[in-house]
Motif scaffolding. Sequence first.
Motif, mmCIF file in Angstrom:
data_model
loop_
_atom_site.group_PDB
_atom_site.id
_atom_site.type_symbol
_atom_site.label_atom_id
_atom_site.label_comp_id
_atom_site.label_asym_id
_atom_site.label_seq_id
_atom_site.Cartn_x
_atom_site.Cartn_y
_atom_site.Cartn_z
ATOM 1 N N SER A 179 0.842 -1.189 0.000
ATOM 2 C CA SER A 179 0.000 0.000 0.000
ATOM 3 C C SER A 179 0.882 1.245 0.000
ATOM 4 C CB SER A 179 -0.905 0.013 1.237
ATOM 5 O OG SER A 179 -1.900 -0.972 1.147
ATOM 6 N N SER A 180 0.250 2.412 -0.080
ATOM 7 C CA SER A 180 0.964 3.690 -0.019
ATOM 8 C C SER A 180 0.676 4.367 1.312
ATOM 9 C CB SER A 180 0.508 4.614 -1.153
ATOM 10 O OG SER A 180 0.789 4.040 -2.413
ATOM 11 N N LEU A 181 1.672 5.081 1.834
ATOM 12 C CA LEU A 181 1.459 5.847 3.067
ATOM 13 C C LEU A 181 2.017 7.246 2.890
ATOM 14 C CD1 LEU A 181 4.257 6.210 4.949
ATOM 15 C CD2 LEU A 181 3.847 3.799 5.359
ATOM 16 N N SER A 182 1.435 8.178 3.630
ATOM 17 C CA SER A 182 1.870 9.576 3.565
ATOM 18 C C SER A 182 2.226 10.087 4.950
ATOM 19 C CB SER A 182 0.770 10.461 2.977
ATOM 20 O OG SER A 182 0.594 10.212 1.609
ATOM 21 N N ILE A 183 3.228 10.961 4.983
ATOM 22 C CA ILE A 183 3.602 11.702 6.174
ATOM 23 C C ILE A 183 3.280 13.171 5.907
ATOM 24 C CG2 ILE A 183 5.466 12.294 7.769
ATOM 25 C CD1 ILE A 183 4.779 9.315 7.688
ATOM 26 N N VAL A 184 2.605 13.806 6.857
ATOM 27 C CA VAL A 184 2.217 15.203 6.715
ATOM 28 C C VAL A 184 2.908 16.022 7.805
ATOM 29 C CG1 VAL A 184 0.305 16.846 6.783
ATOM 30 C CG2 VAL A 184 -0.004 14.620 5.676
ATOM 31 N N LEU A 185 3.598 17.088 7.387
ATOM 32 C CA LEU A 185 4.252 18.015 8.307
ATOM 33 C C LEU A 185 3.453 19.307 8.318
ATOM 34 C CD1 LEU A 185 6.504 16.007 7.255
ATOM 35 C CD2 LEU A 185 8.144 17.810 7.757
ATOM 36 N N LYS A 186 3.086 19.783 9.501
ATOM 37 C CA LYS A 186 2.394 21.065 9.651
ATOM 38 C C LYS A 186 3.300 22.036 10.388
ATOM 39 C CE LYS A 186 -1.790 23.292 11.387
ATOM 40 N NZ LYS A 186 -1.084 24.463 11.951
ATOM 41 N N GLY A 187 3.622 23.146 9.747
ATOM 42 C CA GLY A 187 4.480 24.137 10.379
ATOM 43 C C GLY A 187 3.855 24.716 11.630
ATOM 44 N N THR A 188 4.642 24.853 12.682
ATOM 45 C CA THR A 188 4.136 25.385 13.950
ATOM 46 C C THR A 188 4.974 26.563 14.453
ATOM 47 O OG1 THR A 188 5.426 23.719 15.158
ATOM 48 C CG2 THR A 188 3.126 23.183 14.673
ATOM 49 N N GLY A 189 5.944 27.007 13.666
ATOM 50 C CA GLY A 189 6.805 28.114 14.069
ATOM 51 C C GLY A 189 6.356 29.433 13.464
ATOM 52 N N PRO A 190 7.223 30.434 13.478
ATOM 53 C CA PRO A 190 6.898 31.732 12.880
ATOM 54 C C PRO A 190 6.965 31.694 11.359
ATOM 55 C CG PRO A 190 9.117 31.757 13.789
ATOM 56 C CD PRO A 190 8.517 30.452 14.181
ATOM 57 N N SER A 191 6.497 32.752 10.720
ATOM 58 C CA SER A 191 6.562 32.851 9.256
ATOM 59 C C SER A 191 7.993 32.704 8.762
ATOM 60 C CB SER A 191 6.016 34.209 8.806
ATOM 61 O OG SER A 191 4.656 34.335 9.128
ATOM 62 N N TRP A 192 8.151 31.991 7.643
ATOM 63 C CA TRP A 192 9.417 31.795 6.945
ATOM 64 C C TRP A 192 10.420 30.956 7.736
ATOM 65 C CZ3 TRP A 192 7.704 32.951 2.505
ATOM 66 C CH2 TRP A 192 6.925 34.091 2.276
ATOM 67 N N ALA A 193 10.002 30.320 8.810
ATOM 68 C CA ALA A 193 10.893 29.434 9.567
ATOM 69 C C ALA A 193 10.867 28.058 8.902
ATOM 70 C CB ALA A 193 10.446 29.343 11.024
ATOM 71 N N ARG A 194 11.773 27.840 7.956
ATOM 72 C CA ARG A 194 11.741 26.625 7.153
ATOM 73 C C ARG A 194 13.122 26.306 6.599
ATOM 74 N NH1 ARG A 194 8.702 28.918 1.675
ATOM 75 N NH2 ARG A 194 10.090 30.677 1.334
ATOM 76 N N LYS A 195 13.319 25.059 6.249
ATOM 77 C CA LYS A 195 14.514 24.634 5.544
ATOM 78 C C LYS A 195 14.100 23.986 4.227
ATOM 79 C CE LYS A 195 18.165 24.052 9.006
ATOM 80 N NZ LYS A 195 17.625 24.604 10.246
ATOM 81 N N PHE A 196 15.002 24.068 3.230
ATOM 82 C CA PHE A 196 14.728 23.558 1.894
ATOM 83 C C PHE A 196 15.500 22.270 1.639
ATOM 84 C CE2 PHE A 196 13.711 28.031 1.656
ATOM 85 C CZ PHE A 196 12.589 28.066 0.844
ATOM 86 N N VAL A 197 14.826 21.313 1.006
ATOM 87 C CA VAL A 197 15.440 20.035 0.657
ATOM 88 C C VAL A 197 15.088 19.707 -0.790
ATOM 89 C CG1 VAL A 197 15.320 19.238 3.041
ATOM 90 C CG2 VAL A 197 13.481 18.642 1.461
ATOM 91 N N ASN A 198 15.885 18.841 -1.415
ATOM 92 C CA ASN A 198 15.619 18.455 -2.798
ATOM 93 C C ASN A 198 14.303 17.699 -2.912
ATOM 94 O OD1 ASN A 198 17.991 19.566 -3.659
ATOM 95 N ND2 ASN A 198 18.935 17.652 -4.294
ATOM 96 N N SER A 199 13.559 18.003 -3.968
ATOM 97 C CA SER A 199 12.346 17.257 -4.276
ATOM 98 C C SER A 199 12.630 16.280 -5.405
ATOM 99 C CB SER A 199 11.225 18.217 -4.684
ATOM 100 O OG SER A 199 11.431 18.682 -6.007
ATOM 101 N N LEU A 200 11.632 15.494 -5.770
ATOM 102 C CA LEU A 200 11.797 14.563 -6.882
ATOM 103 C C LEU A 200 12.078 15.308 -8.183
ATOM 104 C CD1 LEU A 200 11.526 11.502 -7.676
ATOM 105 C CD2 LEU A 200 9.228 12.087 -8.437
ATOM 106 N N ASP A 201 11.623 16.565 -8.274
ATOM 107 C CA ASP A 201 11.734 17.326 -9.518
ATOM 108 C C ASP A 201 13.092 17.982 -9.720
ATOM 109 O OD1 ASP A 201 8.755 17.395 -10.482
ATOM 110 O OD2 ASP A 201 8.705 17.811 -8.352
#
Length: 204
Positions: free
Chosen positions: A171-193
Amino acid sequence: MFNRIRKIYLTVAVILGFLILPGNVSAQAAPTTVTFQVSSSSDDANEVDGILNTSNTKVWLGNDVSTTGSFTGLRFTNVNIPQRAIITSAYLEVYSSQNQWIFMQFDMAGEATGNSLTFSALSLPSQRLLTAAKVNHSSNNNWLAGIWYQLDDITPLIQEIVDRSDWSSSSSLSIVLKGTGPSWARKFVNSLDVSNGVEGPLLS
């Protein structure tokens, strides 16, 4: 050992059964490690206030401008783990696309279903029913470009999914991340594209 292009992947150590020893004594088998990669453009997605993006070469973890509506969805297909297998460890690992030192904070949960559908405008990460188990992440570390980073242990999430009555191997499974910090508090990672794929050992 073999090599394959990888961007975002899930590694799970799972006990698949029991060994029968001489004298008809049963013993738990040693854990087997299996790794699953995002394999479709629509399976690594960012969502901001109901607007979905599945085609960028980078996926961010944390918050975009919205502090309440920033989500990352990661879907893994053909997850060949039998129903009610014992999960001993499970991790997401991501490939940092740039040098970055910024605070990020998010909650991670699994989609509470036996077979997760791909992300679309009609099936957003924010609309998924989530597992009771979740992991809270908060960090402020320096990430370097071109380095793999392992996120928190998500064993309880995966265990809850494979224990479901509607789960089956492959089967397929998904993981969902919901941001809980301030605006623009994020890191970038490579996607499939990403255009310049990164090669490395997938299983060994």
